[in-house]
Design an enzyme around this catalytic site. Structure first.
Site, mmCIF file in Angstrom:
data_model
loop_
_atom_site.group_PDB
_atom_site.id
_atom_site.type_symbol
_atom_site.label_atom_id
_atom_site.label_comp_id
_atom_site.label_asym_id
_atom_site.label_seq_id
_atom_site.Cartn_x
_atom_site.Cartn_y
_atom_site.Cartn_z
ATOM 1 N N ASP A 16 1.123 -1.665 -0.067
ATOM 2 C CA ASP A 16 -0.455 0.055 0.075
ATOM 3 C C ASP A 16 0.825 1.477 -0.276
ATOM 4 O O ASP A 16 2.213 1.390 0.060
ATOM 5 C CB ASP A 16 -0.496 0.190 1.494
ATOM 6 C CG ASP A 16 -1.967 1.365 1.382
ATOM 7 O OD1 ASP A 16 -2.246 1.464 -0.043
ATOM 8 O OD2 ASP A 16 -3.230 0.832 2.153
ATOM 9 N N ASP A 44 -5.027 -2.972 -2.463
ATOM 10 C CA ASP A 44 -6.561 -1.989 -2.712
ATOM 11 C C ASP A 44 -6.139 -1.099 -3.837
ATOM 12 O O ASP A 44 -7.395 -0.252 -3.744
ATOM 13 C CB ASP A 44 -6.853 -1.513 -1.246
ATOM 14 C CG ASP A 44 -5.409 -0.651 -0.042
ATOM 15 O OD1 ASP A 44 -5.398 0.896 -1.450
ATOM 16 O OD2 ASP A 44 -5.813 -0.663 1.142
ATOM 17 N N ASP A 49 -1.201 -1.187 5.120
ATOM 18 C CA ASP A 49 -1.304 0.385 5.269
ATOM 19 C C ASP A 49 -0.623 1.056 6.181
ATOM 20 O O ASP A 49 -0.886 2.445 6.352
ATOM 21 C CB ASP A 49 -3.418 0.874 5.013
ATOM 22 C CG ASP A 49 -4.180 1.772 5.700
ATOM 23 O OD1 ASP A 49 -4.283 2.052 5.015
ATOM 24 O OD2 ASP A 49 -3.964 2.017 6.780
ATOM 25 N N HIS A 88 -27.592 13.747 -19.657
ATOM 26 C CA HIS A 88 -27.560 14.431 -20.652
ATOM 27 C C HIS A 88 -28.754 15.299 -21.517
ATOM 28 O O HIS A 88 -29.594 14.810 -19.799
ATOM 29 C CB HIS A 88 -27.313 13.195 -21.982
ATOM 30 C CG HIS A 88 -28.347 12.296 -21.774
ATOM 31 N ND1 HIS A 88 -29.790 12.178 -21.988
ATOM 32 C CD2 HIS A 88 -28.183 11.118 -21.154
ATOM 33 C CE1 HIS A 88 -30.369 11.082 -21.801
ATOM 34 N NE2 HIS A 88 -29.642 10.424 -21.718
ATOM 35 N N GLU A 107 -23.914 4.299 -20.875
ATOM 36 C CA GLU A 107 -25.203 4.137 -19.983
ATOM 37 C C GLU A 107 -25.335 2.495 -19.758
ATOM 38 O O GLU A 107 -24.831 1.260 -20.973
ATOM 39 C CB GLU A 107 -26.445 4.636 -20.419
ATOM 40 C CG GLU A 107 -28.150 4.055 -20.119
ATOM 41 C CD GLU A 107 -28.203 4.196 -18.375
ATOM 42 O OE1 GLU A 107 -27.106 3.740 -17.526
ATOM 43 O OE2 GLU A 107 -28.597 5.464 -18.322
#
Length: 418
Positions: A9, A75, A124, A222, A298
């Protein structure tokens, strides 16, 4: 063949800002932590720090056994996808780091897996310890590391491959200090270590002040098409309609509102005609170019394209009921499920955050992608998609901070249309 797991990390408090990385090498069979590496690297971005963590972990694994197979878990979606060859590496700061990482071990002996942040706590923790040490003007020290608390209390791993101990082996080149993870904390110092662990743990609530400016996505749906007032399914697998006259007027009003705010620095559009037309109208008013990103398209509604909700209920009642209750269900005819859409949007989000750090970017896209950006930011369940109203040419906004937290700033604003 011996097998290792590398968890790595990196972090940056400001992105770019004071940065550090952490990595741990685990025995794949036992889960025992064999080596740790961490280093404060000065001012850098999150992505650079994450790549440096990967490099450190791979080098530490190679030093333990040059013939081992290594499974990397991180991650960082960006690093995992780029190193797996599924995403292109565009940023000039990351290309040389990726090349170095690819050259540490033969490609056929290294695999990559994305894991959630909560499953990457050991690396981390090391990265945060390194950054904390840098803030104090010190280098990360194994004797002060709290990461052993994440790894349990397994015994030291014994001799390193060169005949000395892993503790005595010293740092791998440019990789910080590699040491046996489990043996670094003495039992007598447990209380102090737990206090340090609490300080090193990143905030999961409000972003702290030193995280710097976020990447902000202004999400513009849109303008209307001929299908919009009729409330017909219009996804990426249908007729790809253009804007109606009303839709073009809505796009002009959105452009004027965004020009008054004056904060948008880039415009990125879905590839479909209605979004590209909306984006061109806005970008012309802002004096910007339009980049096209396929991941913003979409959802594909399969055989439901062009039909109203009532028509779908009449023709495909079973498929519709499944779609309304199961996010993994696809529309009739092999469309795209909400689960698949969410995975696509999450990957696109991560790539765009990496490409536009600390910038405000207008994303011109569609109903489902915008709702999904918001749902993911809130950590809301999939069924929340059915509980959001999103009007044509509406504006929403989500900010993404360097620690991975997100903040929904705006949703379905249509004040510029009134």
């Amino acid at each position: 063949m011996r097998e290792f797991i590398v968890e790595a990390d990196g972090g940056s408090r400001g992105n770019p800002g004071p940065a550090g990385y952490g990595a741990v090498v685990l025995d794949a069979a036992t889960g025992e932590a064999l080596a740790e590496a961490a280093e404060y690297i000065g001012v850098a971005t999150n992505n650079v720090a994450e790549y440096r963590g990967l490099l450190a972990g791979l080098r530490a694994a190679r030093d333990l056994d040059p013939g081992a197979a290594v499974h990397v878990r991180m991650d960082s979606k960006l690093v995992v996808e780029q190193m797996s060859g599924r995403w292109k590496i565009k940023h000039p700061d990351l290309k040389p780091l990726a090349l170095q990482a690819a050259g540490v071990l033969p490609a056929d002996r290294v695999s990559y897996e994305w894991i959630p942040r909560e499953r990457n706590r050991h690396a981390d923790r090391l990265a945060n310890e390194a950054m904390d040490a840098g803030r104090r003007g010190e280098q990360w020290s194994p004797s002060r590391s709290t990461a052993a608390l994440d790894a349990g209390t397994a015994p030291d791993t014994g001799p390193a491959p060169d005949g000395g101990s892993a503790r005595d082996a010293g740092p791998a080149p440019n990789a910080g200090t590699a040491v046996p993870g489990p043996g670094v904390a003495a039992a007598a110092a447990e209380a102090d270590l737990r206090a340090a662990q609490a300080v090193a743990t990143p905030s999961t609530g409000w972003a702290p002040a030193d995280l710097g400016a976020p990447s902000t996505f202004v999400l513009l749906r849109h303008g209307e098409t001929p299908l919009t007032p009729q409330k017909r399914f219009s996804g990426s697998g249908g007729s790809d309609p253009s804007l109606s006259e009303a839709g073009r007027e809505q796009a002009q009003r959105a452009a004027a509102a965004l020009a008054r705010r004056g904060t948008v620095e880039a415009v990125v559009s879905s590839p479909l005609a209605r979004t590209r037309e909306t984006a061109r109208i806005v970008a012309a008013r802002l004096g910007l170019d339009v980049a096209v990103e396929d991941g913003l398209r979409e959802t594909d509604f399969g055989a439901w394209e062009g039909l109203t909700f009532g028509e779908v209920r009449e023709r495909h009642p079973g498929d519709l009921n499944a779609w309304l209750t199961d996010p993994a269900a696809r529309p009739t005819g092999g469309g795209e499920s909400f689960t698949e859409t969410a995975a696509r949007i999450a990957a696109t989000r991560d790539e765009l955050v990496a490409a536009y750090p600390r910038r405000t970017v207008l994303l011109v896209t569609h109903v489902t992608p915008i709702k999904t950006f918001v749902r993911l930011a809130l950590g809301a369940p999939p069924e929340s998609l059915f509980r959001m109203e999103l009007s044509a040419a509406s504006l929403s906004a989500v900010a993404y901070y360097a620690d991975g937290n997100a903040s929904v700033r705006l949703f379905n604003d249509t004040s510029h249309l009134r």
